[in-house]
Design a protein around this motif. Structure first.
Motif, mmCIF file in Angstrom:
data_model
loop_
_atom_site.group_PDB
_atom_site.id
_atom_site.type_symbol
_atom_site.label_atom_id
_atom_site.label_comp_id
_atom_site.label_asym_id
_atom_site.label_seq_id
_atom_site.Cartn_x
_atom_site.Cartn_y
_atom_site.Cartn_z
ATOM 1 N N MET A 219 0.851 -1.195 0.000
ATOM 2 C CA MET A 219 0.000 0.000 0.000
ATOM 3 C C MET A 219 0.887 1.246 0.000
ATOM 4 O O MET A 219 1.730 1.430 0.875
ATOM 5 C CB MET A 219 -0.872 -0.013 1.276
ATOM 6 C CG MET A 219 -1.998 0.976 1.245
ATOM 7 S SD MET A 219 -3.563 0.109 0.926
ATOM 8 C CE MET A 219 -4.727 1.354 1.498
ATOM 9 N N THR A 220 0.693 2.091 -0.991
ATOM 10 C CA THR A 220 1.490 3.314 -1.045
ATOM 11 C C THR A 220 0.899 4.368 -0.109
ATOM 12 O O THR A 220 -0.263 4.302 0.267
ATOM 13 C CB THR A 220 1.491 3.904 -2.480
ATOM 14 O OG1 THR A 220 0.140 4.096 -2.893
ATOM 15 C CG2 THR A 220 2.195 2.974 -3.437
ATOM 16 N N HIS A 221 1.727 5.338 0.233
ATOM 17 C CA HIS A 221 1.261 6.417 1.095
ATOM 18 C C HIS A 221 0.304 7.300 0.302
ATOM 19 O O HIS A 221 0.560 7.675 -0.827
ATOM 20 C CB HIS A 221 2.471 7.218 1.584
ATOM 21 C CG HIS A 221 2.072 8.327 2.503
ATOM 22 N ND1 HIS A 221 1.545 8.104 3.747
ATOM 23 C CD2 HIS A 221 2.121 9.657 2.346
ATOM 24 C CE1 HIS A 221 1.287 9.262 4.317
ATOM 25 N NE2 HIS A 221 1.619 10.227 3.491
ATOM 26 N N MET A 222 -0.819 7.626 0.913
ATOM 27 C CA MET A 222 -1.831 8.468 0.280
ATOM 28 C C MET A 222 -1.227 9.824 -0.081
ATOM 29 O O MET A 222 -0.610 10.478 0.741
ATOM 30 C CB MET A 222 -2.991 8.661 1.267
ATOM 31 C CG MET A 222 -4.088 9.581 0.789
ATOM 32 S SD MET A 222 -5.153 8.795 -0.445
ATOM 33 C CE MET A 222 -6.342 10.117 -0.722
ATOM 34 N N LEU A 223 -1.415 10.205 -1.334
ATOM 35 C CA LEU A 223 -0.888 11.470 -1.827
ATOM 36 C C LEU A 223 -1.839 12.587 -1.420
ATOM 37 O O LEU A 223 -3.026 12.541 -1.724
ATOM 38 C CB LEU A 223 -0.788 11.388 -3.352
ATOM 39 C CG LEU A 223 0.115 12.356 -4.079
ATOM 40 C CD1 LEU A 223 1.529 12.291 -3.536
ATOM 41 C CD2 LEU A 223 0.107 12.022 -5.566
ATOM 42 N N ASP A 224 -1.323 13.592 -0.711
ATOM 43 C CA ASP A 224 -2.183 14.653 -0.192
ATOM 44 C C ASP A 224 -2.134 15.881 -1.099
ATOM 45 O O ASP A 224 -1.194 16.669 -1.056
ATOM 46 C CB ASP A 224 -1.732 15.020 1.234
ATOM 47 C CG ASP A 224 -2.671 16.042 1.864
ATOM 48 O OD1 ASP A 224 -3.602 16.511 1.177
ATOM 49 O OD2 ASP A 224 -2.466 16.371 3.047
ATOM 50 N N TYR A 225 -3.198 16.043 -1.922
ATOM 51 C CA TYR A 225 -3.248 17.167 -2.857
ATOM 52 C C TYR A 225 -3.483 18.502 -2.146
ATOM 53 O O TYR A 225 -3.305 19.556 -2.744
ATOM 54 C CB TYR A 225 -4.302 16.919 -3.936
ATOM 55 C CG TYR A 225 -3.787 16.054 -5.058
ATOM 56 C CD1 TYR A 225 -3.842 14.665 -4.990
ATOM 57 C CD2 TYR A 225 -3.194 16.625 -6.181
ATOM 58 C CE1 TYR A 225 -3.345 13.868 -6.017
ATOM 59 C CE2 TYR A 225 -2.706 15.842 -7.219
ATOM 60 C CZ TYR A 225 -2.775 14.463 -7.126
ATOM 61 O OH TYR A 225 -2.277 13.692 -8.153
ATOM 62 N N ASN A 226 -3.863 18.445 -0.867
ATOM 63 C CA ASN A 226 -4.030 19.687 -0.114
ATOM 64 C C ASN A 226 -2.708 20.222 0.438
ATOM 65 O O ASN A 226 -2.661 21.330 0.937
ATOM 66 C CB ASN A 226 -5.027 19.481 1.030
ATOM 67 C CG ASN A 226 -6.441 19.287 0.489
ATOM 68 O OD1 ASN A 226 -6.955 20.142 -0.229
ATOM 69 N ND2 ASN A 226 -7.045 18.140 0.798
ATOM 70 N N HIS A 227 -1.653 19.402 0.355
ATOM 71 C CA HIS A 227 -0.329 19.844 0.819
ATOM 72 C C HIS A 227 0.723 19.483 -0.213
ATOM 73 O O HIS A 227 1.695 18.797 0.076
ATOM 74 C CB HIS A 227 -0.004 19.222 2.182
ATOM 75 C CG HIS A 227 -0.945 19.645 3.267
ATOM 76 N ND1 HIS A 227 -2.090 18.950 3.577
ATOM 77 C CD2 HIS A 227 -0.929 20.734 4.097
ATOM 78 C CE1 HIS A 227 -2.744 19.575 4.551
ATOM 79 N NE2 HIS A 227 -2.064 20.660 4.889
ATOM 80 N N GLN A 228 0.501 19.981 -1.442
ATOM 81 C CA GLN A 228 1.375 19.623 -2.555
ATOM 82 C C GLN A 228 2.805 20.096 -2.334
ATOM 83 O O GLN A 228 3.752 19.511 -2.855
ATOM 84 C CB GLN A 228 0.838 20.229 -3.858
ATOM 85 C CG GLN A 228 -0.570 19.767 -4.192
ATOM 86 C CD GLN A 228 -1.050 20.255 -5.541
ATOM 87 O OE1 GLN A 228 -0.272 20.750 -6.347
ATOM 88 N NE2 GLN A 228 -2.343 20.094 -5.795
ATOM 89 N N GLU A 229 2.953 21.194 -1.554
ATOM 90 C CA GLU A 229 4.284 21.752 -1.343
ATOM 91 C C GLU A 229 5.162 20.812 -0.526
ATOM 92 O O GLU A 229 6.383 20.979 -0.485
ATOM 93 C CB GLU A 229 4.191 23.141 -0.688
ATOM 94 C CG GLU A 229 3.773 23.168 0.780
ATOM 95 C CD GLU A 229 2.287 22.834 1.015
ATOM 96 O OE1 GLU A 229 1.535 22.701 0.027
ATOM 97 O OE2 GLU A 229 1.905 22.701 2.191
ATOM 98 N N GLN A 230 4.550 19.811 0.103
ATOM 99 C CA GLN A 230 5.339 18.872 0.919
ATOM 100 C C GLN A 230 5.746 17.617 0.157
ATOM 101 O O GLN A 230 6.407 16.743 0.710
ATOM 102 C CB GLN A 230 4.535 18.478 2.173
ATOM 103 C CG GLN A 230 4.282 19.646 3.111
ATOM 104 C CD GLN A 230 3.292 19.285 4.223
ATOM 105 O OE1 GLN A 230 2.960 18.126 4.418
ATOM 106 N NE2 GLN A 230 2.842 20.298 4.959
ATOM 107 N N TRP A 231 5.324 17.509 -1.127
ATOM 108 C CA TRP A 231 5.689 16.308 -1.888
ATOM 109 C C TRP A 231 7.210 16.210 -2.021
ATOM 110 O O TRP A 231 7.872 17.164 -2.433
ATOM 111 C CB TRP A 231 5.082 16.338 -3.292
ATOM 112 C CG TRP A 231 3.600 16.195 -3.332
ATOM 113 C CD1 TRP A 231 2.749 16.011 -2.273
ATOM 114 C CD2 TRP A 231 2.772 16.229 -4.500
ATOM 115 N NE1 TRP A 231 1.461 15.922 -2.712
ATOM 116 C CE2 TRP A 231 1.435 16.042 -4.076
ATOM 117 C CE3 TRP A 231 3.019 16.381 -5.861
ATOM 118 C CZ2 TRP A 231 0.360 16.023 -4.961
ATOM 119 C CZ3 TRP A 231 1.958 16.363 -6.741
ATOM 120 C CH2 TRP A 231 0.643 16.183 -6.298
#
Lengths: 212, 212
Positions: free
Chosen positions: A1-13
């Motif tokens: 299971m991959t870590h859920m990508l958080d589109y509300n905190h894109q700057e932290q990718w």
């Protein structure tokens, strides 16, 4: 299971930059052999028009056009590293010539010539004779004669070898260039630029094609 | 005068990663118009063989081959963003389909289809019907019919739009795909994946080619 990508905190990718760097040590036993030659053919003269003391190397901007693996590229500049930055099975060559190309959308291709010592080269001598420490001079030098009609060698995806170390750079490492330099010419370069080699970088699973 | 490059402290070299990112807002008035169509033609069927709930989108790995601007690429997977990630003159499309391709040396090409709402699409309906939350299922779906024979649109150099945000990715943004989705199909996707758009990134002087 991959870590859920958080589109509300894109700057932290986080990113994976820095995993496809150049130069590399090319291990021939892991290279994938291809039919034919490297797809690189000049479409117009390579003409050097300026000579720049770049502090770590001599760089000569110029003009020229080539067809490289199905696309049109403009030649931008040539510069030198002594000894070579790319190694083949751990072996370093005396000199490596980098011919930098770019196409309309900004893709970069560096054609690297791995050069042995031997007869003195007249065009390289023009570069030596035209050099002024700390200065940029006009130049009028042709280098088409360095390029083989049937180039063989290696093809892989890497980066610039100096900052900004941009990735997505396509490398053609040519092992049969039509140029040698004399020991005296090489000595001149090494006296001007004693150390201009980036260390070999990790391959990280990249495929190397071998046209031989 | 540039700062002297210190080869004795190569680990301190800074890099310029992160300046050629995707998606972008394509401003048509700054695009360079080219003759002809985008050089993208399929060489074999695009066949989706698996359907994956990727948490932020549905991703379908598959097989297929294409010739893209003079080189051979393998189709790897298709996935979706609603609304579109690429904008044209600030305008967002209801859906963007990403067809991810790779060649032997690892170059990446994403063919992006900008999709309008209209008639329901049968293949997209197969994807909806085959979806299981949190699961990977087998699939058997053909998507060749989505691809126009004379693709037009934009060509530029960018990055993946999700981590690792790898640069050196070649984008073909196709504005005449042969697929629409119905409002109901789009609603289904948005209910599953309410927010999966990376914000537009800075162009930073990149050239955009426009085949129209």
């Amino acid at each position: 299971m991959t870590h859920m990508l958080d589109y509300n905190h894109q700057e932290q990718w986080s990113n994976g930059f820095g995993t496809q760097q150049s130069p590399i040590n090319i291990e021939t036993k892991t290279a994938v052999v291809r039919e034919g030659t490297l797809e690189f053919s000049t479409q117009s003269k390579y003409h050097l028009q300026q000579e720049v003391d770049d502090q770590t190397t001599v760089r000569l901007p110029g003009t020229g056009n080539a067809e490289i693996f199905g696309r049109s590229f403009a030649f931008q500049q040539v510069h030198f590293h002594a000894g070579s930055e790319h190694l083949i099975d751990g072996k370093q060559f005396p000199l490596e010539i980098h011919l930098v190309h770019q196409n309309a959308i900004g893709q970069l291709v560096v054609v690297a010539l791995l050069v042995q010592t031997g007869a003195a080269d007249p065009a390289f001598q023009q570069i030596i004779d035209g050099f002024t420490t700390g200065k940029t001079d006009p130049a009028d030098i042709q280098i088409d004669q360095w390029l083989p009609e049937q180039p063989v060698g290696f093809h892989y995806l890497g980066s610039l070898t100096t900052p900004p170390l941009t990735e997505g750079v396509e490398w053609l490492v040519v092992t049969n260039p039509k140029v040698t330099v004399s020991a005296a010419q090489l000595d001149w370069f090494k006296q001007q630029f004693p150390y201009d080699n980036r260390q070999p970088q990790e391959l990280n699973g990249r495929m190397i094609e071998w046209y031989k």
